[in-house]
Write an enzyme that holds these catalytic residues in place. Structure first.
Site, PDB file in Angstrom:
ATOM      1  N   GLY A   3       5.315  -5.782  11.234  1.00 28.21           N
ATOM      2  CA  GLY A   3       5.665  -7.100  10.717  1.00 28.21           C
ATOM      3  C   GLY A   3       4.879  -7.536   9.500  1.00 28.21           C
ATOM      4  O   GLY A   3       5.156  -8.593   8.931  1.00 28.21           O
ATOM      5  N   GLN A   4       3.908  -6.734   9.063  1.00 28.05           N
ATOM      6  CA  GLN A   4       3.088  -7.102   7.912  1.00 28.05           C
ATOM      7  C   GLN A   4       3.923  -7.251   6.646  1.00 28.05           C
ATOM      8  O   GLN A   4       3.600  -8.041   5.766  1.00 28.05           O
ATOM      9  CB  GLN A   4       2.006  -6.029   7.704  1.00 28.05           C
ATOM     10  CG  GLN A   4       1.094  -6.266   6.508  1.00 28.05           C
ATOM     11  CD  GLN A   4       0.108  -7.377   6.768  1.00 28.05           C
ATOM     12  OE1 GLN A   4       0.035  -7.877   7.880  1.00 28.05           O
ATOM     13  NE2 GLN A   4      -0.640  -7.755   5.753  1.00 28.05           N
TER      14      GLN A   4
ATOM     15  N   MET B 259      -4.242  -7.975   3.770  1.00 28.71           N
ATOM     16  CA  MET B 259      -4.400  -6.829   4.655  1.00 28.71           C
ATOM     17  C   MET B 259      -5.781  -6.816   5.301  1.00 28.71           C
ATOM     18  O   MET B 259      -5.929  -6.540   6.501  1.00 28.71           O
ATOM     19  CB  MET B 259      -4.170  -5.532   3.881  1.00 28.71           C
ATOM     20  CG  MET B 259      -4.200  -4.284   4.752  1.00 28.71           C
ATOM     21  SD  MET B 259      -2.789  -4.140   5.870  1.00 28.71           S
ATOM     22  CE  MET B 259      -1.554  -3.528   4.727  1.00 28.71           C
ATOM     23  N   SER B 260      -6.808  -7.102   4.522  1.00 30.13           N
ATOM     24  CA  SER B 260      -8.163  -7.145   5.075  1.00 30.13           C
ATOM     25  C   SER B 260      -8.299  -8.273   6.094  1.00 30.13           C
ATOM     26  O   SER B 260      -8.976  -8.125   7.114  1.00 30.13           O
ATOM     27  CB  SER B 260      -9.183  -7.339   3.945  1.00 30.13           C
ATOM     28  OG  SER B 260      -9.150  -6.251   3.044  1.00 30.13           O
TER      29      SER B 260
ATOM     30  N   SER C  82       9.300   0.997   6.762  1.00 27.13           N
ATOM     31  CA  SER C  82       7.842   1.020   6.710  1.00 27.13           C
ATOM     32  C   SER C  82       7.303   2.349   7.222  1.00 27.13           C
ATOM     33  O   SER C  82       7.977   3.089   7.938  1.00 27.13           O
ATOM     34  CB  SER C  82       7.253  -0.118   7.552  1.00 27.13           C
ATOM     35  OG  SER C  82       7.616  -1.375   7.021  1.00 27.13           O
TER      36      SER C  82
ATOM     37  N   GLY D 236     -13.180  -6.503   1.634  1.00 25.33           N
ATOM     38  CA  GLY D 236     -12.011  -7.164   1.068  1.00 25.33           C
ATOM     39  C   GLY D 236     -11.678  -8.406   1.873  1.00 25.33           C
ATOM     40  O   GLY D 236     -12.025  -8.508   3.056  1.00 25.33           O
ATOM     41  N   ALA D 237     -10.989  -9.361   1.240  1.00 24.99           N
ATOM     42  CA  ALA D 237     -10.624 -10.603   1.926  1.00 24.99           C
ATOM     43  C   ALA D 237      -9.193 -11.007   1.622  1.00 24.99           C
ATOM     44  O   ALA D 237      -8.832 -12.167   1.755  1.00 24.99           O
ATOM     45  CB  ALA D 237     -11.587 -11.726   1.516  1.00 24.99           C
TER      46      ALA D 237
ATOM     47  N   CYS E 192       0.808  -1.211   0.000  1.00 32.24           N
ATOM     48  CA  CYS E 192       0.000   0.000   0.000  1.00 32.24           C
ATOM     49  C   CYS E 192       0.845   1.266   0.000  1.00 32.24           C
ATOM     50  O   CYS E 192       0.335   2.343  -0.309  1.00 32.24           O
ATOM     51  CB  CYS E 192      -0.951   0.008   1.190  1.00 32.24           C
ATOM     52  SG  CYS E 192      -0.131  -0.185   2.773  1.00 32.24           S
TER      53      CYS E 192
ATOM     54  N   GLN F 268       4.100  -9.792   2.904  1.00 32.27           N
ATOM     55  CA  GLN F 268       4.074  -9.218   1.562  1.00 32.27           C
ATOM     56  C   GLN F 268       5.318  -9.623   0.773  1.00 32.27           C
ATOM     57  O   GLN F 268       5.242  -9.857  -0.436  1.00 32.27           O
ATOM     58  CB  GLN F 268       3.947  -7.702   1.677  1.00 32.27           C
ATOM     59  CG  GLN F 268       2.618  -7.272   2.274  1.00 32.27           C
ATOM     60  CD  GLN F 268       2.626  -5.849   2.799  1.00 32.27           C
ATOM     61  OE1 GLN F 268       3.678  -5.299   3.128  1.00 32.27           O
ATOM     62  NE2 GLN F 268       1.453  -5.234   2.884  1.00 32.27           N
TER      63      GLN F 268
END
Length: 616
Positions: free
Chosen positions: A115-116, A196-197, A109, A192-193, A50, A120
């Site tokens: 930690g996302q 991130m969602s 970031s 959204g699925a 994003c 990704q």
């Protein structure tokens, strides 16, 4: 070949540019295919999140690689190259590795330490493996980056410095209050699925929302996510601290109805257009409150008459002999003239000797007033004697009046009445790039919107933990280790080719020995063969081990060429060994990438266990 990265992120480009340059899943695939088809690049991988878009490639020419990768990014993002170029950054070789490892640790970031990004990166590697655009270099790089990121989180307190973008966004919605306490008992809608969602849905469920609704264009994915949420965070009365989440899935067509029921909405889809328009949100607010959702612009100002009516009355006194036209001064004071200079201002107004009283006078009247002031008068409003006015200051005012024709008027700004605003009835978090929610929603009363742009502004002042320095040291150490491993790997095909040539020489000499001594039995022949092989191995062991060590050091790339020259190794043989090694790595990586790393998972525990299974 050398590693090159060309990209843009929230650090180099405004959100508006990032939003326009965002790549869909199809665009990422086409970009990868076109990159490896280009002349300078042999491998390619895309990291698109994003708040960043980065293209990694193994290139044989730096300048040609930069030009080609920049052009491809512009073509596939739809942003012109001339417009995109000022926001692009380029990293090459060691600096590219250092940048990527920093990204993996969360140092680059928007929310430091989150930690996302590891999930990704894993997705980006899986995509490149599926398309066969990741070879030996990028497979090694991405897998090492994942290990570095996990090491940073396990060995340091970087998690205390950062959090996921979801958590940070929810804390912004709650105006700094603990997100868990603010969310508890609320009704939430997740649009959204994807990854991130899914993370947002898990975060909301853990916080104890009363109801969680998942909407997605592919209804099956929404159902699967809702079922996982219900299974993991559903009702467990035996444990009182557990939450009771009613999770259900709805199609996208039901979003307008769900908006009228939701307290919190998180949206992160791959849509290229708006998912929630300002009109749709306004209708939802009206459906909840029964009153139209007016824009904030209508209440941004204040009624000046009502403000003035709330101010204390203004008085100029009634000094005998004062040459002022008191009624005129009174009117000037009612417009907010400031009392400045050395005059004393009472609570009910200003002194007739103050600068505001003389503002606008002509020179002659000012001189009369100065003479009157110089006699020293009494301010009768509170029975206090007014201090004498500095005659030099009055003379300066007279000089200014003679030049300008009058004394410049200086007014005190009118106080602004604070208009109370209602608490928001609908809180929206937009984590999509490009945005899912119309930015015009910011202006609607009763609505609070946090998007990538506002998160970027808020994160600029976010504190960084002391552990960040330790993570930076880890990154530097890991970059040095990676470079050493790559240099050592560069000479490995040459060493393998050398040992293969030695084995061929041994086999050839044993065959000649059989011709000369046909009477040897199998035991004798075996002993002779083993003896010759041991001699060759011992002769090659020290130089091959040493050459690997030397090659791993900075500047050691030339040892492979020296080895090929000294032993007259065939270049095609070395290349064949290298190709075979790459094919073996691709097979191993494909097997590793074939495991379910939880691309749609939303729980970090599942993410960890899946990776451990991959290592096992």
């Amino acid at each position: 070949m050398s590693l090159l990265v060309v990209g843009l992120s929230h650090r180099s480009a405004p959100v508006s540019v990032l939003e326009r340059a965002a790549l869909s899943a199809d665009a990422q695939i086409k970009l990868l295919q076109d990159t490896v088809a280009a002349e300078p690049a042999a491998e390619a991988a895309v990291l698109a999140t994003c708040n960043r878009i980065e293209l990694y490639a193994d290139v044989d020419k730096f300048h040609a690689g930069v030009a080609e990768l920049s052009t491809l990014l512009a073509q596939h993002s739809g942003v012109g190259l001339e417009e995109l170029t000022p926001y692009l950054y380029v990293h090459y070789e060691d600096r590219a590795v250092h940048h990527f490892f920093s990204v993996a640790c969360g140092l680059d970031s928007m929310v430091v330490g989150e930690g996302q990004i590891l999930g990704q990166i894993k997705d980006a590697l899986a995509t490149a493996q599926e398309l066969h655009t990741a070879g030996r270099l990028l497979n090694d790089l991405f897998q090492q980056a994942l290990r570095v990121g996990k090491r940073a989180h396990s060995e340091t307190g970087i998690d205390r410095a950062g959090q996921s973008l979801v958590t940070f966004g929810l804390e912004q919605l709650s105006s700094g209050a603990p997100a868990d306490a603010w969310l508890k008992g609320k009704r939430a809608l997740v649009i959204g699925a994807g990854s991130m969602s899914s993370l947002a849905a898990a975060t909301l469920a853990r916080a104890g929302v009363a109801e969680l609704v998942v909407a997605n264009r592919t209804f099956d994915r929404a159902e699967r996510l809702a079922a996982l949420l219900a299974e993991q965070y559903g009702q467990r009365p035996a444990e009182p601290d557990d939450v009771d989440v009613l999770a259900r899935a709805v199609p996208m067509e039901s979003v307008p109805d769900e908006l009228t029921r939701a307290d919190v909405v998180v949206s992160c889809t791959g849509a290229t257009g708006l998912v929630l328009t300002a009109d749709l949100v306004a209708e939802a607010v009206e459906g909840r409150t029964g009153a139209p959702a007016v824009e904030r612009a209508a209440d941004s100002g204040s009624d000046s008459d009502s403000v003035r009516s709330g101010l204390p009355p203004t008085s100029v006194g009634s000094e005998d002999g004062c040459p002022l036209d008191l009624s005129a001064v009174q009117g000037s004071a009612a417009q907010g003239s400031a009392v400045q200079g050395s005059a004393v201002q009472g609570a009910s107004g200003f002194s007739v000797m103050g600068e505001a009283a003389v503002a606008g006078m002509d020179a002659a009247t000012l001189e009369q007033h100065a003479a009157w002031v110089d006699n020293g008068t009494v301010d009768r409003r509170e029975g206090r004697r007014t201090p004498e006015i500095d005659t030099e200051a009055v003379a300066a005012l007279a000089a200014a009046a003679a030049t300008l024709g009058r004394v410049p008027e200086r007014r005190r700004p009118e106080p602004v009445a604070e208009v109370p605003r209602p608490l928001p009835v609908l809180s929206l978090l937009d984590l999509a790039m490009p945005r899912d929610i119309d930015a015009a929603v910011h202006r609607l009363l009763g609505v609070r919107l946090v998007d990538i742009e506002s998160l970027a502004e808020a994160s600029a002042d976010a504190p960084m933990a002391a552990d960040v320095d330790q993570v930076r040291r880890i990154v530097s150490d890991e970059v040095a280790a990676f470079d050493a491993a790559q240099r050592a790997a560069h000479i490995t095909p040459t060493v393998v080719a050398l040992r293969a040539m030695a084995a061929d020489v041994v086999a050839s000499e044993i065959a000649r020995l059989d011709g000369r001594l046909p009477g040897l039995d199998d035991k004798q022949r075996g002993e002779i063969t083993q003896t010759v092989r041991r001699v060759v191995d011992k002769l090659l062991h020290a130089p091959t081990v040493r050459v690997k060590q030397l090659a791993a050091e900075p500047g050691g790339a030339g040892y492979a060429d020296a080895l090929r020259t000294l032993f007259d190794l065939d270049a095609e043989t070395v290349a064949a060994v290298s190709r075979a090694d790459d094919d073996s790595r691709d097979h191993d990586s494909a097997a590793l990438g074939g495991l379910d790393f939880g691309r749609e998972n939303f729980d970090s525990n599942n993410f960890e266990s899946a990776e451990n299974r991959g290592r096992a």
